[in-house]
Design a protein around this motif. Sequence first.
Motif, mmCIF file in Angstrom:
data_model
loop_
_atom_site.group_PDB
_atom_site.id
_atom_site.type_symbol
_atom_site.label_atom_id
_atom_site.label_comp_id
_atom_site.label_asym_id
_atom_site.label_seq_id
_atom_site.Cartn_x
_atom_site.Cartn_y
_atom_site.Cartn_z
ATOM 1 N N ILE A 110 0.830 -1.203 0.000
ATOM 2 C CA ILE A 110 0.000 0.000 0.000
ATOM 3 C C ILE A 110 0.866 1.255 0.000
ATOM 4 N N THR A 111 1.947 1.229 0.796
ATOM 5 C CA THR A 111 2.760 2.438 0.887
ATOM 6 C C THR A 111 3.931 2.414 -0.086
ATOM 7 N N ASN A 112 3.903 1.494 -1.036
ATOM 8 C CA ASN A 112 5.020 1.445 -1.978
ATOM 9 C C ASN A 112 4.896 2.602 -2.960
ATOM 10 N N CYS A 113 5.862 3.497 -2.931
ATOM 11 C CA CYS A 113 5.680 4.687 -3.748
ATOM 12 C C CYS A 113 5.779 4.377 -5.234
ATOM 13 N N ILE A 114 6.293 3.214 -5.591
ATOM 14 C CA ILE A 114 6.369 2.895 -7.012
ATOM 15 C C ILE A 114 4.956 2.832 -7.603
ATOM 16 N N ILE A 115 4.014 2.325 -6.813
ATOM 17 C CA ILE A 115 2.655 2.183 -7.327
ATOM 18 C C ILE A 115 2.019 3.551 -7.516
ATOM 19 N N MET A 116 2.072 4.360 -6.418
ATOM 20 C CA MET A 116 1.526 5.709 -6.514
ATOM 21 C C MET A 116 2.268 6.531 -7.555
#
Lengths: 214, 266, 238
Positions: A110-116
């Motif tokens: 959820i907090t993986n910045c790659i996704i965002m």
Amino acid sequence: MGLLSKKDAKLITDPLADNNPITIQVLGICSALAITAELKASLVMAIAVLFVMGVGNVVISLIRNLIPSKIRIIVQLIVVASLVIIVDQVLKAYAYELSKTLSVFVGLIITNCIIMGRFEAFALGNGPWRAFLDGIGNAVGYGVILIIVGFFRELLGSGTLFGIPVLGDAIEKTGLYSTGYENNGFMLMPPMALIIVGLLIWVQRSRNKDLIED
Amino acid sequence: MEKRTDKNGYTIIFAIIMVVVVGSLLAFTASSLKPNIAENERIEKQQNILYALGVNDNEGDGDITFVSTKEVAALFKTKVSEQLVLESKDGKIIKTMTRQEFMDANNGKEPYLIDVKKQQANAKAGESRLLPLFVGQSKDGETQYVAPIRGKGLWDAIWGYVAVDKDMIVRGAFFDHAAETPGLGANIKQRYFMDDFDGEHLLTDAGVFKGIKVAKGNADPKNMDKTDYEVDALAGATITGDGVSAMIKADFKLYMPYFQNLKKVN
Amino acid sequence: MIEHIELFFKAIFIDNMVFAVFLGMCSYLAVSKKVTTAVGLGAAVIFVLAITVPLNWLLDQYLLQPGALIWLGPEYADYDLGFLSFIMFIATIATMVQLVEIVVEKFSPSLYNSLGIFLPLIAVNCAILGGSLFMQSREIETLGLALNYGVSSGIGWFLAILAIAAIREKIRYSNVPAPLRGLGITFIITGLMGIGFLSFGGMLTGGDEEIVEEEKTVEVQQTTEDNKELANNTKIIE
């Protein structure tokens, strides 16, 4: 590739090397530090991120014209979070063993910045098919680095790969250990992941001079 | 020019729709999957308790292997002969219930389903705490007592089941975690860590509760000394290891009056 | 008062978000080229942490903890909404970050431009969610302490990014191998700083010293009546 136009194929191949999410875009570092002490965990995380990025990018891309820009961060996070939570619940109900292995990663995904980061940079401005390819490409590029780092940390830190001893028995002093070799427990600490990624960047940039900064 | 999607009214409507859609989706999955999840968790608890008793399918030095999900219910019935519920307050045990007594008082709820987290919260609020204690036979037929324990690791909860004999010498241990770091703290779920606890004493000869400390760099890496109240720590997992020491100390101590009594009776 | 001071220093140095638990790395590495941008982002992180940790503390106390719903009435005491903590925390954080983004865009367009994609990424800056999750798992007791924890872990992150930004400005004048320049050397320096910070770890656990007072265990007194009942029950299972 007949299915993909040249431009589309680039979406997949670029993040593998010249636009790698970790070594070039600097996205998804925390998880790369946290879970790469073991090769198996690195692989599981890579697959989980592949799934979430593929689906998440498509969803965001489909609703990109509907999202009000003022609350787009919340919308993006809610899409990832609910996706992950639903998958987690389904796995808990039908594949409990698998879900136990994955439960550690829920928060990290959820907090993986790659996704965002890819939502923001790509999915918000492109169609679903291209967004899907971008998601897959970046997830694979991310996974490759994870697996390389995991390989070195587990091999040098615990003398195992996927939990299987490959260098002999450290306590009984067989195999390589009989020559006086010892596991470097320091490799298991997160700072060493940073240093390995740093070295990977060095290797990558000496091979491709265009990437060198300043 | 302002886009349609920048208007305040649109934003609010979008937010409302999103909350309703996501909320109902989550609620729907959660409620429709609940029976399956509860069943899986029930099986897992039984497997864990049996594991601590030494009833498991471990082979050689391999990974932990539980008894299969098909056998678990039958084995749990035969191997765990009694599930006591001790009611504890201020370090004293004020009441002891058998499984039957507990089930009669709680609509047929089995004692092993008691939520340790909730009981800890009760104790913190100054109420009494229910302590389940499973009495069972290990593989070699010895009577052992299994107690659930729960504590905090680095990121989230850690918990476990520890089996002891009547002298409070550890006979088996099982630890699990919600989200410890893979390769570091998560290794409390590895056999080489759990197996280390086997044979460790919890009490001194004088009968004082000492617990077991997960100690770094102790002089006994192969763990031959069973009365040093220490096991070897995991590399790079100090906080998780301290969590294990702390939960053994805090939760297992509450059971001590029961074992003191057990001694007096015999 | 003393617990405030203790928590303050612990959150800044011993549990430093960047060097001890390695959270919030992406923006830390990407936005540390210049001291001025680093200061801007650092201030934003302090601000967001200072608001979200206490807010999430309230959510945790009155909504999420087992039995937290008791203020609604005794029949709600049995609910445990813990499984919602992730999504609730994230929603609070995302809302706050969105607010910060709007404010920064309005009042400091230059900072807004230099932060680029990393401003919205504060929302997934794991240091922020980490702050709330640590607050929950360490059972911080009062709202004041939660605020303190948010501010001080933000300061810890701020100091870390300030340090690396200063080093990066200096290192431009050093003879770093060309492929390692920029990001590569930053990774390695951060790793080395992290190793340095490991030495604070001993302070957290109090080193190897045995705590002597724990030796004297209070003998638990059981009343005779209890003993009788306990003895009865004990016999049943023998």
